[in-house]
Design a protein around this motif. Sequence first.
Motif, PDB file in Angstrom:
ATOM      1  N   HIS A  96      -2.915   0.704  -7.230  1.00  0.00           N
ATOM      2  CA  HIS A  96      -2.077   1.856  -7.576  1.00  0.00           C
ATOM      3  C   HIS A  96      -1.030   2.043  -6.486  1.00  0.00           C
ATOM      4  O   HIS A  96      -1.343   2.436  -5.364  1.00  0.00           O
ATOM      5  CB  HIS A  96      -2.917   3.129  -7.721  1.00  0.00           C
ATOM      6  CG  HIS A  96      -3.773   3.109  -8.943  1.00  0.00           C
ATOM      7  ND1 HIS A  96      -3.271   3.360 -10.190  1.00  0.00           N
ATOM      8  CD2 HIS A  96      -5.073   2.832  -9.104  1.00  0.00           C
ATOM      9  CE1 HIS A  96      -4.242   3.251 -11.080  1.00  0.00           C
ATOM     10  NE2 HIS A  96      -5.353   2.923 -10.441  1.00  0.00           N
ATOM     11  N   LEU A  97       0.223   1.766  -6.844  1.00  0.00           N
ATOM     12  CA  LEU A  97       1.330   1.895  -5.907  1.00  0.00           C
ATOM     13  C   LEU A  97       2.152   3.135  -6.252  1.00  0.00           C
ATOM     14  O   LEU A  97       1.860   3.828  -7.218  1.00  0.00           O
ATOM     15  CB  LEU A  97       2.176   0.621  -5.944  1.00  0.00           C
ATOM     16  CG  LEU A  97       1.408  -0.663  -5.627  1.00  0.00           C
ATOM     17  CD1 LEU A  97       2.285  -1.888  -5.823  1.00  0.00           C
ATOM     18  CD2 LEU A  97       0.846  -0.619  -4.220  1.00  0.00           C
ATOM     19  N   SER A  98       3.199   3.383  -5.502  1.00  0.00           N
ATOM     20  CA  SER A  98       3.996   4.587  -5.732  1.00  0.00           C
ATOM     21  C   SER A  98       4.689   4.576  -7.092  1.00  0.00           C
ATOM     22  O   SER A  98       5.076   5.623  -7.600  1.00  0.00           O
ATOM     23  CB  SER A  98       5.026   4.777  -4.616  1.00  0.00           C
ATOM     24  OG  SER A  98       5.931   3.692  -4.580  1.00  0.00           O
ATOM     25  N   SER A 111       5.515   0.012  -0.488  1.00  0.00           N
ATOM     26  CA  SER A 111       4.697   0.925  -1.287  1.00  0.00           C
ATOM     27  C   SER A 111       4.917   0.816  -2.789  1.00  0.00           C
ATOM     28  O   SER A 111       4.306   1.559  -3.545  1.00  0.00           O
ATOM     29  CB  SER A 111       4.972   2.370  -0.845  1.00  0.00           C
ATOM     30  OG  SER A 111       6.330   2.700  -1.082  1.00  0.00           O
ATOM     31  N   ASP A 112       5.802  -0.100  -3.223  1.00  0.00           N
ATOM     32  CA  ASP A 112       6.054  -0.228  -4.657  1.00  0.00           C
ATOM     33  C   ASP A 112       6.289  -1.696  -5.015  1.00  0.00           C
ATOM     34  O   ASP A 112       6.555  -2.533  -4.158  1.00  0.00           O
ATOM     35  CB  ASP A 112       7.249   0.630  -5.088  1.00  0.00           C
ATOM     36  CG  ASP A 112       8.529   0.215  -4.399  1.00  0.00           C
ATOM     37  OD1 ASP A 112       9.165  -0.754  -4.870  1.00  0.00           O
ATOM     38  OD2 ASP A 112       8.899   0.842  -3.378  1.00  0.00           O
ATOM     39  N   ALA A 113       6.203  -1.980  -6.307  1.00  0.00           N
ATOM     40  CA  ALA A 113       6.299  -3.354  -6.802  1.00  0.00           C
ATOM     41  C   ALA A 113       7.663  -3.971  -6.512  1.00  0.00           C
ATOM     42  O   ALA A 113       7.747  -5.132  -6.094  1.00  0.00           O
ATOM     43  CB  ALA A 113       6.004  -3.389  -8.298  1.00  0.00           C
ATOM     44  N   THR A 118      -8.605  -1.843  -2.958  1.00  0.00           N
ATOM     45  CA  THR A 118      -8.475  -0.697  -3.844  1.00  0.00           C
ATOM     46  C   THR A 118      -9.749   0.124  -3.895  1.00  0.00           C
ATOM     47  O   THR A 118     -10.843  -0.408  -3.660  1.00  0.00           O
ATOM     48  CB  THR A 118      -8.094  -1.165  -5.266  1.00  0.00           C
ATOM     49  OG1 THR A 118      -7.930  -0.028  -6.104  1.00  0.00           O
ATOM     50  CG2 THR A 118      -9.157  -2.082  -5.851  1.00  0.00           C
ATOM     51  N   ALA A 119      -9.590   1.380  -4.215  1.00  0.00           N
ATOM     52  CA  ALA A 119     -10.741   2.250  -4.457  1.00  0.00           C
ATOM     53  C   ALA A 119     -11.227   2.096  -5.894  1.00  0.00           C
ATOM     54  O   ALA A 119     -12.235   2.671  -6.272  1.00  0.00           O
ATOM     55  CB  ALA A 119     -10.365   3.704  -4.176  1.00  0.00           C
ATOM     56  N   GLU A 158       0.854  -1.188   0.000  1.00  0.00           N
ATOM     57  CA  GLU A 158       0.000   0.000   0.000  1.00  0.00           C
ATOM     58  C   GLU A 158       0.887   1.234   0.000  1.00  0.00           C
ATOM     59  O   GLU A 158       1.806   1.333   0.806  1.00  0.00           O
ATOM     60  CB  GLU A 158      -0.885  -0.024   1.253  1.00  0.00           C
ATOM     61  CG  GLU A 158      -1.614   1.245   1.574  1.00  0.00           C
ATOM     62  CD  GLU A 158      -2.650   1.631   0.539  1.00  0.00           C
ATOM     63  OE1 GLU A 158      -2.509   2.722  -0.055  1.00  0.00           O
ATOM     64  OE2 GLU A 158      -3.589   0.856   0.315  1.00  0.00           O
ATOM     65  N   ASP A 159       0.613   2.185  -0.918  1.00  0.00           N
ATOM     66  CA  ASP A 159       1.466   3.360  -1.007  1.00  0.00           C
ATOM     67  C   ASP A 159       1.002   4.535  -0.153  1.00  0.00           C
ATOM     68  O   ASP A 159       1.751   5.491   0.033  1.00  0.00           O
ATOM     69  CB  ASP A 159       1.635   3.805  -2.462  1.00  0.00           C
ATOM     70  CG  ASP A 159       0.351   4.322  -3.070  1.00  0.00           C
ATOM     71  OD1 ASP A 159      -0.724   3.849  -2.678  1.00  0.00           O
ATOM     72  OD2 ASP A 159       0.433   5.195  -3.952  1.00  0.00           O
TER      73      ASP A 159
END
Length: 135
Positions: A56-58, A34-36, A82-83, A9-10
Amino acid sequence: MTARILIIEDEALVAMELRFVLEDLGHEVVGTVSDARSARMLAAETDIDLALVDIHLSDGPTGIEVGRELGQDLGISVVFMTANPGMVRSGVAGTLGVLSKPTDERAVQTTVDYALRRREGQPVDYAPPELQLFG
């Protein structure tokens, strides 16, 4: 049932709140990334039962591919949070489903419990109403 859970989660505040909820439930949060790239590195070197993955990550919308890799390649149970649940409406191979954000503590608890019961092969009568299952 306690589990080793990875949070991908970012948004720092969301990740921190999720960590507190999971730890209050008795689970071990093995990391928050926060990133892949960080997710892949941590998953390669850590024993993980469940990953909660934002889309959606950083580094962009990389969560879908990370979730697929964790589920298919590493055998980790994956739930997207996710939203934008429409982005995974048709499902993602190797993953369980999607929990729409914002969510509440009860939805997180019932979703995590459901995912872990499925992982252990325990009988589950039904999925939590907030969790949209794939396939």
